[in-house]
Design an enzyme around this catalytic site. Structure first.
Site, short mmCIF file in Angstrom:
data_model
loop_
_atom_site.label_atom_id
_atom_site.label_comp_id
_atom_site.label_asym_id
_atom_site.label_seq_id
_atom_site.Cartn_x
_atom_site.Cartn_y
_atom_site.Cartn_z
N ASP A 177 11.78 -6.53 -1.40
CA ASP A 177 12.87 -5.58 -1.24
C ASP A 177 12.51 -4.24 -1.88
O ASP A 177 12.72 -3.17 -1.29
CB ASP A 177 14.13 -6.17 -1.89
CG ASP A 177 15.29 -5.17 -1.90
OD1 ASP A 177 15.80 -4.84 -0.82
OD2 ASP A 177 15.67 -4.72 -2.99
N GLU A 225 11.68 -9.95 3.78
CA GLU A 225 11.38 -9.30 2.50
C GLU A 225 10.37 -10.12 1.70
O GLU A 225 9.47 -9.56 1.07
CB GLU A 225 12.66 -9.11 1.69
CG GLU A 225 13.60 -8.06 2.27
CD GLU A 225 14.86 -7.88 1.46
OE1 GLU A 225 15.44 -6.79 1.54
OE2 GLU A 225 15.28 -8.83 0.77
#
Length: 225
Positions: free
Chosen positions: A44, A116
């Protein structure tokens, strides 16, 4: 590695030297421990930086607030889930039995987290430059369409806001048909709105994309009126 995992790596454009890293990135917490939550956290952060830099370079005239809004649009869960569908990632997820039975392999939040985690895994194995090259390649079609002269909202959001401004009911999306084999489905979606007598249909390789195309077609008709 199974053929399914090999196909996923072909879609990613990256082949892991250590298969265990990819397996970990695809392991949901429902499967047990270790799982992909730490990789998701790392990915992320890396994704936000890569997309932030790409937007900074592409739009030298953009202000901070504009860049922030565009980046948020690019890295939100819905966009990541779209990428996951493009990669056909759902069938490769390692889920617990309960999560599997409840359709977790199609759940946007789980798919987005896995993308992610894959970004985090590529970074750890190959370094930042290789990771950035892959992310930019995945996002290239979306980055190519970014402009300060046109709204960054997707057609579904635009249609919803159009109807809300007129105090009309929200659009109704219904699956008309799902055709093709499991790895190559084509979804046909019908979109109904109060201002049109007939529903508008669109087809695409994912339900989400078909809904977007249907919403775009409805907007075109409404604006034509």
């Amino acid at each position: 590695m199974s053929q399914r995992f090999q196909r996923l790596q072909d879609c990613l454009g990256y082949r892991f030297r250590d298969d265990a890293q990819l397996e970990l990135a695809l392991t949901h917490r429902s499967f047990g421990s270790p799982n992909n939550e730490r990789l998701e956290f790392l990915g992320d952060s890396i994704l936000n930086f890569i997309i932030g830099e790409a937007l900074y370079r592409k739009l030298p005239e953009a202000r901070e607030g504009q860049l922030s809004r565009l980046r948020a649009q690019m890295v939100k869960g819905e966009t990541l889930a779209e990428l996951a569908h493009e990669f056909e990632l759902g069938g490769c997820l390692r889920l617990g039995e309960g999560e599997m039975k409840s359709g977790g392999q199609k759940r946007d939040s789980i798919l987005a987290d896995a993308v992610e985690a894959i970004i985090g895994a590529i970074y750890l194995e190959a370094g930042f430059d290789a990771c950035a090259e892959r992310v930019n390649a995945w996002y290239q079609p979306r980055l190519a369409q970014v402009s300060l002269d046109k709204p960054s909202k997707d057609p579904k959001t635009e249609l919803q806001e159009f109807l809300q401004a007129k105090q009309l009911p929200l659009p109704d999306y219904q699956v008309v048909e799902v055709a093709g084999q499991a790895h190559a489905h084509t979804f046909t979606i019908a979109c109904r709105v109060a201002l049109l007598k007939q529903a508008v249909q669109a087809s695409a390789s994912s339900r989400r994309e078909a809904e977007k195309q249907a919403a775009a077609a409805v907007l075109e008709k409404l604006r034509g009126h």
